[in-house]
Enzyme design. Structure first.
Site, mmCIF file in Angstrom:
data_model
loop_
_atom_site.group_PDB
_atom_site.id
_atom_site.type_symbol
_atom_site.label_atom_id
_atom_site.label_comp_id
_atom_site.label_asym_id
_atom_site.label_seq_id
_atom_site.Cartn_x
_atom_site.Cartn_y
_atom_site.Cartn_z
ATOM 1 N N CYS A 125 5.721 -10.183 -6.838
ATOM 2 C CA CYS A 125 5.472 -9.145 -5.826
ATOM 3 C C CYS A 125 6.481 -7.964 -5.916
ATOM 4 C CB CYS A 125 5.420 -9.880 -4.526
ATOM 5 S SG CYS A 125 6.901 -10.398 -3.979
ATOM 6 N N HIS A 150 8.044 -11.833 0.431
ATOM 7 C CA HIS A 150 6.816 -11.001 -0.071
ATOM 8 C C HIS A 150 7.434 -9.540 -0.035
ATOM 9 C CE1 HIS A 150 3.119 -10.009 -1.765
ATOM 10 N NE2 HIS A 150 2.800 -9.287 -0.832
ATOM 11 N N ASP A 199 -0.764 -2.943 -0.160
ATOM 12 C CA ASP A 199 -0.117 -4.475 -1.133
ATOM 13 C C ASP A 199 -0.597 -4.414 -2.483
ATOM 14 O OD1 ASP A 199 0.868 -6.761 -1.854
ATOM 15 O OD2 ASP A 199 0.351 -7.803 0.105
#
Length: 663
Positions: free
Chosen positions: A420, A464, A480
């Site tokens: 991520c 994250h 995202d």
């Protein structure tokens, strides 16, 4: 008079040094107590100290098994000095929690080897008690508390065995458990009414900055993927109403704005007691219980709106505590996940959010320029960037390759494999290259609902990173980038998003579902302990006192109530003890008759002397009566501390005492 006193002191010294060899029954209790006391420290102490303590315990066990005497003091002295030097070399000093506990653990092992007298047994028991307390400096969880309680029972059993060496093991345990039970009401009273002090149990400056795993105020390739192997709990949340959908559960941590070409750093933000955004949309109420992480951020659900004296809001929409979290804390919070934030962002913040270091990632900067070419708005640039990343065949993986100087270029155009932090960093750089203000936000996403207690549990592997872009008329908008390549990471969690065949973290492997279910049950029990016992903080104490009709701020009245309640408990315990002893009055009279008879020889029983010590002292002073007096001591101890006091046996004991003739 002085001569009599000196004789008594000499007799006391002889009594204290009598029975120098530790018998097997006493030694077994003491060895078991020491082993159980040291066990929870093994995960905190350096490996060599744990190994040395285990060797010392094993050595004492072998000596006990073979019935051998304690080793020479000339051997123990250099061992003690070497242990102290080792602790000094390991920690660099003797002051502080860690070196102090390590030294105590080694001294306990060495003291076990040194036992030659009754006072050594008592000293060893005191060391056990100290170490049982010391483990709570590191962990106050339910398993550690249960181990410490069992170790306390064994330590008390060792002390009981010293006063009643001929008693049975079950009787020793029963007496130790009775002593623990007698102390429970006092413990409960002090727990509820004694003033609670917020903060950790230990506060030495040398221990204030111990490293903790988790997020930090910087991010570089691999920093978040390293957390994916850890199932350590970061926090728990319990929602007042319906739990938000997984894709809405973004828990906000450090906001990273400055980029040096490889790593991201947090920028200083303004703080205030009120949120920097308006309340908009549906409000979500929840209770958040955070584990200590040594930082101020509270990892609240986007976008936090709760206020209070212990809370601070920042201009980048984080929620902070007033001081670093050094112990577990609980807060009642609320959030507005659909709030519009940052509509009136300052030009200085937006300028920082457009900056890129010169000379880094030239291919990404060129791509950003192409995306911005002929674009009519930042929204159009954003859509072009999203479409490009969706078509780029990027792979979400826990095992990304190492990247060089131009890490974003290598990820987007060469390896195309990342976690991520790679996605968030690359997307943010791309948007800045296109002239759109953007920044990286780190925190946690998702979480697992424990069906045993209904709490949402967020772990380190839920760490994250995502991006935020600023759009005119919309403010800061979450994007995202990980969702573009691995939408199941957001919808279903880490395990569902990884490519087929890639090794999962141990705690997420499907073949260990039975172990996962056991873990959830155990965590629910630990959470109940944390909420009801460890979560009893000053605020909850004030609420309890108010419900009981007391003014929490009236310290003198509370002190009087505590003193009165303590006296009442002592009185109840005294009445219960006297009632239990009424049946043993003939036995006590017989024992007192023995002391009176021997007083003419300067051998009256001291108030602190148990039957074994007294019999040994008399036997040493009058060898002709050794067998008879020791037999009387054994009978008395059996009747006094045993489960039953038989009147026939008491009468027989009295006859033995009456028949005793002094030479």
């Amino acid at each position: 008079m002085i001569a009599g006193w000196l004789k008594q002191r000499a007799a006391a010294r002889r009594s204290a040094s009598s029975g120098s060899a530790l018998d097997r029954r006493q030694g077994t209790w003491l060895l078991g107590a020491a082993a159980l006391t040291m066990a929870p420290h093994a995960s905190w102490l350096p490996l060599w100290i744990t190994g040395l303590c285990a060797m010392l315990l094993a050595w004492r066990g072998l000596l006990l098994w073979h019935g051998r005497q304690a080793p020479s003091q000339w051997l123990l002295l250099p061992l003690t000095v070497a242990a102290a030097v080792g602790v000094r070399a390991e920690f660099g000093h003797f002051f502080g929690k860690d070196p102090g506990v390590a030294l105590l653990a080694l001294l306990l092992g060495l003291k076990l080897l040194e036992i030659r007298a009754a006072r050594d047994i008592r000293s060893t028991a005191m060391l056990c008690f100290f170490l049982q307390l010391a483990i709570f400096f590191e962990d106050q969880g339910f398993p550690v508390a249960a181990l410490a309680l069992c170790a306390s029972v064994l330590t008390l059993a060792a002390l009981v065995a010293q006063t009643d060496p001929n008693g049975r093991g079950g009787e020793h345990l029963r007496m130790a458990a009775t002593l623990i039970a007698q102390g429970l009401p006092f413990m409960l009273l002090l727990f509820l009414l004694f003033p609670r002090i917020e903060g950790p149990l230990w506060g030495m400056p040398a221990d204030a900055f111990n490293a903790r795993t988790g997020l930090s105020e910087s991010m570089s390739p691999g920093s978040i993927s390293a957390l994916s192997q850890s199932a350590e709990i970061v926090f728990r949340a319990r929602f007042a109403d319906e739990i938000p959908a997984r894709r809405q559960r973004y828990w906000r941590g450090p906001v990273l704005t400055r980029f040096d070409g490889r790593s991201w750093q947090a920028e200083h933000a303004q703080e205030a007691t009120m949120p920097f955004h308006p309340a908009d949309g549906k409000r979500v109420d929840y209770s958040l219980t955070l584990e200590p992480h040594g930082k101020r951020w509270l990892l609240a659900l986007d976008f936090p709106a709760a206020t209070g004296p212990a809370l601070r809001h920042t201009s980048d929409f984080r929620l902070l505590a007033t001081r670093p979290l050094q112990s577990r804390v609980q807060h009642e919070l609320n959030a507005y996940p659909r709030a519009v934030v940052g509509l009136a962002e300052t030009e200085a913040v937006l300028a920082t959010a457009r900056q890129l270091p010169p000379g880094f990632n030239p291919r990404t900067q060129a791509l950003g320029a192409r995306l911005a070419n002929d674009a009519e708005s930042h929204e159009q640039i954003l859509q072009r960037a999203i479409s490009h990343l969706q078509d780029a065949s990027l792979l979400y993986t826990l095992q990304p390759p190492l990247l060089g100087r131009d890490s974003v270029d290598e990820f987007l155009f060469d390896s195309r494999r990342g976690f991520c932090e790679h996605f968030a960093s690359a997307f943010t750089v791309l948007m800045r290259a296109a002239g759109v203000p953007a920044r990286v936000v780190t925190g946690y996403q998702g979480g697992e609902i424990n069906p045993m207690d209904g709490h949402l549990v967020v772990r380190q592997f839920d760490a994250h990173a995502w991006s935020e872009v600023w759009l005119a008329g919309r403010g800061w908008v979450r994007v995202d980038p990980t969702y573009l390549a691995a939408p199941r990471r957001i919808d279903d969690g880490l395990a569902a998003a990884l490519p087929a065949g890639e090794a999962l973290p141990f705690s997420l492997r499907a073949q260990y579902d039975w172990l996962r279910n056991m873990r959830l049950r155990w965590e629910a029990l630990s959470n109940a302990w944390n909420q009801r016992v460890l979560g009893y903080n000053p605020e909850r104490q004030r609420e309890l006192l108010s419900r009981l009709g007391f003014d929490p701020d009236d310290a003198w009245r509370l002190a009087g109530v505590l003193a009165a309640a303590t006296c009442m408990l002592f009185l109840c315990l005294l009445l219960w003890t006297n009632r239990a002893r009424r049946g043993s009055e003939p036995l006590d009279q017989a024992w007192q008759a023995l002391s009176t008879k021997l007083a003419s020889r300067g051998l009256a029983r001291h108030p602190w002397e148990g039957p074994h010590d007294y019999a040994q002292r008399v036997a040493s002073a009058i060898p002709e009566l050794a067998a008879a007096v020791q037999a009387i001591g054994v009978d008395y101890a059996s009747l006094r501390y045993g489960p039953h006091s038989d009147s026939t046996r008491v009468a027989a004991l009295r006859k033995k005492i009456d028949a005793l003739r002094l030479p």
